[in-house]
Design a protein around this motif. Structure first.
Motif, PDB file in Angstrom:
ATOM      1  N   CYS A  73       4.883 -12.718  20.169  1.00  0.00           N
ATOM      2  CA  CYS A  73       4.475 -13.805  19.268  1.00  0.00           C
ATOM      3  C   CYS A  73       3.602 -14.818  20.002  1.00  0.00           C
ATOM      4  CB  CYS A  73       5.710 -14.493  18.688  1.00  0.00           C
ATOM      5  SG  CYS A  73       6.665 -13.464  17.538  1.00  0.00           S
ATOM      6  N   TYR A  74       3.947 -15.113  21.247  1.00  0.00           N
ATOM      7  CA  TYR A  74       3.155 -16.066  22.036  1.00  0.00           C
ATOM      8  C   TYR A  74       1.723 -15.564  22.233  1.00  0.00           C
ATOM      9  CZ  TYR A  74       1.591 -18.680  26.137  1.00  0.00           C
ATOM     10  OH  TYR A  74       0.860 -19.444  27.013  1.00  0.00           O
ATOM     11  N   LEU A  75       1.607 -14.321  22.660  1.00  0.00           N
ATOM     12  CA  LEU A  75       0.272 -13.766  22.886  1.00  0.00           C
ATOM     13  C   LEU A  75      -0.496 -13.623  21.579  1.00  0.00           C
ATOM     14  CD1 LEU A  75       1.199 -11.033  25.534  1.00  0.00           C
ATOM     15  CD2 LEU A  75       0.112 -13.259  25.937  1.00  0.00           C
ATOM     16  N   LEU A  76       0.225 -13.357  20.477  1.00  0.00           N
ATOM     17  CA  LEU A  76      -0.445 -13.182  19.198  1.00  0.00           C
ATOM     18  C   LEU A  76      -1.118 -14.471  18.756  1.00  0.00           C
ATOM     19  CD1 LEU A  76      -1.043 -11.437  16.697  1.00  0.00           C
ATOM     20  CD2 LEU A  76       1.140 -12.233  15.742  1.00  0.00           C
ATOM     21  N   TYR A  77      -0.381 -15.579  18.749  1.00  0.00           N
ATOM     22  CA  TYR A  77      -1.019 -16.806  18.265  1.00  0.00           C
ATOM     23  C   TYR A  77      -2.011 -17.368  19.274  1.00  0.00           C
ATOM     24  CZ  TYR A  77       2.198 -20.037  20.810  1.00  0.00           C
ATOM     25  OH  TYR A  77       2.900 -20.739  21.747  1.00  0.00           O
ATOM     26  N   GLN A  78      -1.875 -16.982  20.551  1.00  0.00           N
ATOM     27  CA  GLN A  78      -2.886 -17.390  21.523  1.00  0.00           C
ATOM     28  C   GLN A  78      -4.186 -16.629  21.290  1.00  0.00           C
ATOM     29  OE1 GLN A  78      -2.931 -19.740  23.706  1.00  0.00           O
ATOM     30  NE2 GLN A  78      -0.815 -20.362  23.999  1.00  0.00           N
ATOM     31  N   GLN A  79      -4.073 -15.328  21.045  1.00  0.00           N
ATOM     32  CA  GLN A  79      -5.270 -14.523  20.812  1.00  0.00           C
ATOM     33  C   GLN A  79      -5.931 -14.858  19.482  1.00  0.00           C
ATOM     34  OE1 GLN A  79      -6.754 -12.381  23.021  1.00  0.00           O
ATOM     35  NE2 GLN A  79      -5.237 -13.265  24.420  1.00  0.00           N
ATOM     36  N   LEU A  80      -5.119 -15.183  18.481  1.00  0.00           N
ATOM     37  CA  LEU A  80      -5.676 -15.575  17.183  1.00  0.00           C
ATOM     38  C   LEU A  80      -6.187 -17.010  17.186  1.00  0.00           C
ATOM     39  CD1 LEU A  80      -3.005 -14.032  14.758  1.00  0.00           C
ATOM     40  CD2 LEU A  80      -5.288 -13.133  15.271  1.00  0.00           C
ATOM     41  N   ASN A  81      -5.901 -17.744  18.258  1.00  0.00           N
ATOM     42  CA  ASN A  81      -6.253 -19.166  18.344  1.00  0.00           C
ATOM     43  C   ASN A  81      -5.701 -19.915  17.132  1.00  0.00           C
ATOM     44  OD1 ASN A  81      -7.366 -21.462  19.502  1.00  0.00           O
ATOM     45  ND2 ASN A  81      -9.362 -21.176  18.509  1.00  0.00           N
ATOM     46  N   TRP A  82      -4.442 -19.640  16.843  1.00  0.00           N
ATOM     47  CA  TRP A  82      -3.778 -20.227  15.686  1.00  0.00           C
ATOM     48  C   TRP A  82      -2.495 -20.920  16.173  1.00  0.00           C
ATOM     49  CZ3 TRP A  82      -2.256 -16.992  10.739  1.00  0.00           C
ATOM     50  CH2 TRP A  82      -1.965 -17.887   9.687  1.00  0.00           C
ATOM     51  N   PRO A  83      -2.613 -22.035  16.866  1.00  0.00           N
ATOM     52  CA  PRO A  83      -1.425 -22.688  17.439  1.00  0.00           C
ATOM     53  C   PRO A  83      -0.458 -23.201  16.393  1.00  0.00           C
ATOM     54  CG  PRO A  83      -3.349 -24.114  17.624  1.00  0.00           C
ATOM     55  CD  PRO A  83      -3.848 -22.785  17.154  1.00  0.00           C
ATOM     56  N   GLY A  84      -0.888 -23.327  15.152  1.00  0.00           N
ATOM     57  CA  GLY A  84      -0.003 -23.836  14.110  1.00  0.00           C
ATOM     58  C   GLY A  84       1.200 -22.956  13.848  1.00  0.00           C
ATOM     59  N   ILE A  85       1.102 -21.656  14.201  1.00  0.00           N
ATOM     60  CA  ILE A  85       2.224 -20.739  13.973  1.00  0.00           C
ATOM     61  C   ILE A  85       3.045 -20.546  15.248  1.00  0.00           C
ATOM     62  CG2 ILE A  85       0.999 -19.537  12.130  1.00  0.00           C
ATOM     63  CD1 ILE A  85       0.538 -17.225  14.121  1.00  0.00           C
ATOM     64  N   HIS A  86       2.979 -21.517  16.162  1.00  0.00           N
ATOM     65  CA  HIS A  86       3.750 -21.389  17.401  1.00  0.00           C
ATOM     66  C   HIS A  86       5.252 -21.345  17.142  1.00  0.00           C
ATOM     67  CE1 HIS A  86       4.122 -25.708  16.693  1.00  0.00           C
ATOM     68  NE2 HIS A  86       5.149 -25.706  17.522  1.00  0.00           N
ATOM     69  N   THR A  87       5.679 -21.684  15.934  1.00  0.00           N
ATOM     70  CA  THR A  87       7.114 -21.620  15.620  1.00  0.00           C
ATOM     71  C   THR A  87       7.648 -20.189  15.646  1.00  0.00           C
ATOM     72  OG1 THR A  87       6.462 -21.671  13.287  1.00  0.00           O
ATOM     73  CG2 THR A  87       7.200 -23.737  14.270  1.00  0.00           C
ATOM     74  N   CYS A  88       6.777 -19.187  15.591  1.00  0.00           N
ATOM     75  CA  CYS A  88       7.253 -17.806  15.707  1.00  0.00           C
ATOM     76  C   CYS A  88       7.839 -17.566  17.093  1.00  0.00           C
ATOM     77  CB  CYS A  88       6.120 -16.819  15.408  1.00  0.00           C
ATOM     78  SG  CYS A  88       4.711 -16.917  16.530  1.00  0.00           S
TER      79      CYS A  88
END
Length: 674
Positions: free
Chosen positions: A372-387
């Motif tokens: 999940c960490y790498l996913l939202y980092q690669q998507l540049n979508w920090p808003g979903i860091h709650t995953c």
């Protein structure tokens, strides 16, 4: 064969069932208010100092609160000390990892796996996952800063994110927390009232009585130990209340036998005076004391059937000596409730390094969180860091727990998101100060805590309601209006839940069947010890432990239905264990009465062995060893009719169990590797 009613209720909740689960009970409102106050004050402090992730700070309060104030405070302080040590460790690693993303992710993975291993294999189980989440969040924050002083400030904020709710929770529990002795007295009073109601006017079902038997008395011993430690009860009071707990268990078992066994219900002229006495005893406990020198007169046994006489005798014996332990027990001030022997009492569990499930749990949770960490980092979508955060908060040990909790997580998340979004649209725009935000947080916390303090069937949904609500409403030091933040955070929660489900049901799945088998072995041992115990308090203690185990096993057998077919046991395996558990539950009352009147009688031990031997049909009593036979004959004396009546009740139940087994196909083996 039809599934038991309890299973049906657990597998699907109707509106009537949901209403019953949300109904108030003694202590629920006060505990809910205490949690809501702690969460609200946490948000107030974070707003004053402007610390980040105030939503997570408020959510931590749910994890460090317990029913009594002493455990809540001790757990809070221990968590703060541990977090301080780990933050210090992270500071040492900061120079090594802050400038290199690869090394930072490696540090996150190693520390997460180590902490989650301790979560699974040590006494850190209640707080280990939270600490792992805090460390992961701290290292993530380090990756967002250029280094140096700002990195140090980020670590300080990570420490404050835990320290603030812990400090607030300690203060709130000192003021509003329930005293352990008060909780023990209230629980005993409730159980006595349940017994009185069943004797005087039996309800159409025995749900309240069964709940009191399986979960009502068990926490009392722990509360009394805490009361002795904190000084709210002296040694003599603790010894008296411990004996009162054992006596209450005997009263409940006698009432259960009278209610469920044919020929055992007491006539109204006998039952009503006993019920009135129990209500009077409950009022004394409500006042903070305990009854002594009761002196309830025993009815003429010649007017009662043998089984009725056995029930009446046990009730009068338990009531008249309710809180009067033997002199030896008072002087020793030791607990009379036996606990399963443990060969290992250190920080780590005995199987910490031999059970591969511990390391597998750590690797699975860490893998899901890092994905999940790498996913939202690669998507540049920090808003979903709650995953990333969600993976630590919702990971569980077995596939059954994971699947069952998935529905509660999703339902709670959606409910919390709806409440939070509605608040953002209709309430937050009208707020003009932090005070208004505090009132909103209090209302949302109170609703969430009310659900979280209910039955295990809905408790986890309450946690998720709070998590989603906080992430939507608490967006900074003041009221926030951004619906995009709420949307992204809810998406993150859903993604984290999905990842945990996929990982825990596809990679090294752990079936709950092994835990059920181990618990059944411990249950058989408790009944075996009860049959051979010579002291009354020992027998009552073994009965208390056995009934608590039966309740736990019943819940685990219901959870087994949630496991995928490729992971869990076959339905026939589950039905076989449920039938054996029902057999033990059915004979609990008469078996206890028999052991109380005829301790060490070999006939009871033989029937319990029969039940352990995969429900072979009970045989007539075989000639026992000469000494045992003589002891049994001498114990029976003129109560031979009562002995025969109780054995007949046990044999009838066992025969019905064997007939039930004959209609059940041979159980298939467990599918999953456990």
């Amino acid at each position: 064969m039809a599934r038991p009613a309890a299973d049906k209720l657990r597998l699907g909740l109707g509106l009537a069932d949901l209403g019953a689960l949300l109904a108030p009970f003694a202590g629920r409102a006060s505990a809910t208010t205490r949690i809501a106050v702690a969460c609200t004050l946490t948000v107030l402090v974070t707003s004053i100092y402007g610390t980040p992730e105030a939503a997570i700070s408020a959510y931590i309060v749910f994890f460090i609160n317990r029913a009594d104030r002493t455990t809540s405070i001790v757990m809070s302080v221990a968590a703060l000390v541990l977090v301080s040590i780990i933050i210090g460790l992270v500071m040492l690693l900061a120079d090594f990892s802050v400038d290199d993303p690869l090394r930072r992710v490696a540090c996150m993975a190693v520390l997460s796996a180590a902490l989650l291993f301790l979560t699974s294999a040590s006494k850190l189980r209640p707080v280990g996952a939270i600490i792992a989440m805090i460390i992961g969040f701290a290292l993530d924050e380090l990756g967002l800063v250029p280094g140096g002083e700002i990195a140090t400030r980020a670590l300080l904020y990570a420490w404050l994110m835990v320290a603030i709710p812990i400090g607030v929770n300690v203060a709130v529990n000192l003021v509003l927390g329930a005293a352990p002795r008060r909780l023990a007295c209230d629980r005993l009073a409730h159980c006595l009232r349940v017994a009185a109601a069943c004797l005087r006017d039996p309800p159409p079902d025995d749900a309240a009585l069964q709940a009191a038997l399986h979960t009502g008395i068990q926490p009392v011993a722990g509360w009394l130990k805490l009361a002795r430690i904190e000084g709210s009860a002296n040694a003599s009071d603790v010894a008296a209340l411990r004996h009162a707990a054992a006596s209450t268990m005997a009263i409940l078992l006698a009432v259960d036998a009278a209610r469920r066994q044919p020929g055992a219900p007491l006539p109204a002229p006998v039952a009503d005076p006993i019920a009135d006495t129990l209500d009077a005893m409950a009022r004394m406990l409500d006042a903070g004391g305990y009854p002594v020198e009761i002196g309830l007169s025993q009815p003429d046994a010649s007017l009662l059937a043998p089984a009725q006489a056995a029930v009446a005798r046990e009730l009068h014996l338990a009531i008249n000596c309710f809180a009067e332990p033997p002199e030896a027990d008072t002087a020793a001030d030791t607990t009379t409730t036996p606990t399963p022997p443990t060969a290992h009492s250190g920080l780590l569990d005995a199987d910490a390094f031999s059970n591969r499930d511990h390391i597998r749990y750590a690797l699975k949770t860490t893998g899901a969180a890092l994905f999940c960490y790498l996913l939202y980092q690669q998507l540049n979508w920090p808003g979903i860091h709650t995953c990333f955060i969600t993976c630590y908060l919702v990971s569980l040990g077995t596939a059954a727990q994971t699947v069952e909790k998935l529905s509660l997580r999703l339902a709670g998340c959606l409910a919390g998101a709806v409440i939070g979004t509605a608040a953002l649209v209709y309430v937050v725009p009208s707020l003009s100060s932090v005070g208004g935000l505090m009132l909103l947080v209090f209302a949302g916390s109170w609703i969430s805590a009310w659900v979280a303090l209910g039955s295990a069937r809905i408790a986890y949904a309450g946690f998720q309601i709070a998590f989603a609500f906080y992430l939507c409403v608490i967006q900074g030091a003041g009221p926030g209006f951004d619906l995009t933040i709420a949307r992204d955070r809810v998406i993150g929660i859903m993604l984290g839940n999905l990842m945990v489900y996929l990982v825990f049901t596809r990679i090294w799945p752990v079936s709950i069947a092994a835990r059920i088998e181990a618990a059944l072995g411990r249950l058989a041992e408790q009944w075996h010890q009860l049959a051979h115990a010579r002291r009354s308090d020992d027998r009552r203690g073994h009965a208390m432990a056995a009934l608590a185990l039966q309740g736990d096993i019943a819940q685990d057998l219901i959870l087994a239905h949630y496991e995928p077919a490729s992971v869990g046991p076959a339905p026939e395996w589950v039905e076989d264990r449920q039938r054996r558990l029902r057999s033990l539950d059915a004979i609990a009352g008469p078996a206890f009465l028999f052991a109380e009147r005829f301790p060490g009688d070999p006939d009871l031990a033989q029937r319990l062995r029969t039940l352990r031997a995969h429900d072979t049909a009970p045989q007539p009593a075989q000639p026992a060893h000469a000494t045992e036979a003589t002891e049994a004959f001498d114990a029976a004396g003129h109560d031979g009719p009562a002995r025969d009546a109780l054995l007949a009740l046990i044999d009838k139940r066992l025969t019905a169990s064997v007939a039930d087994a004959a209609q059940t196909p041979h159980p298939y083996p467990i599918h999953a590797q456990t």
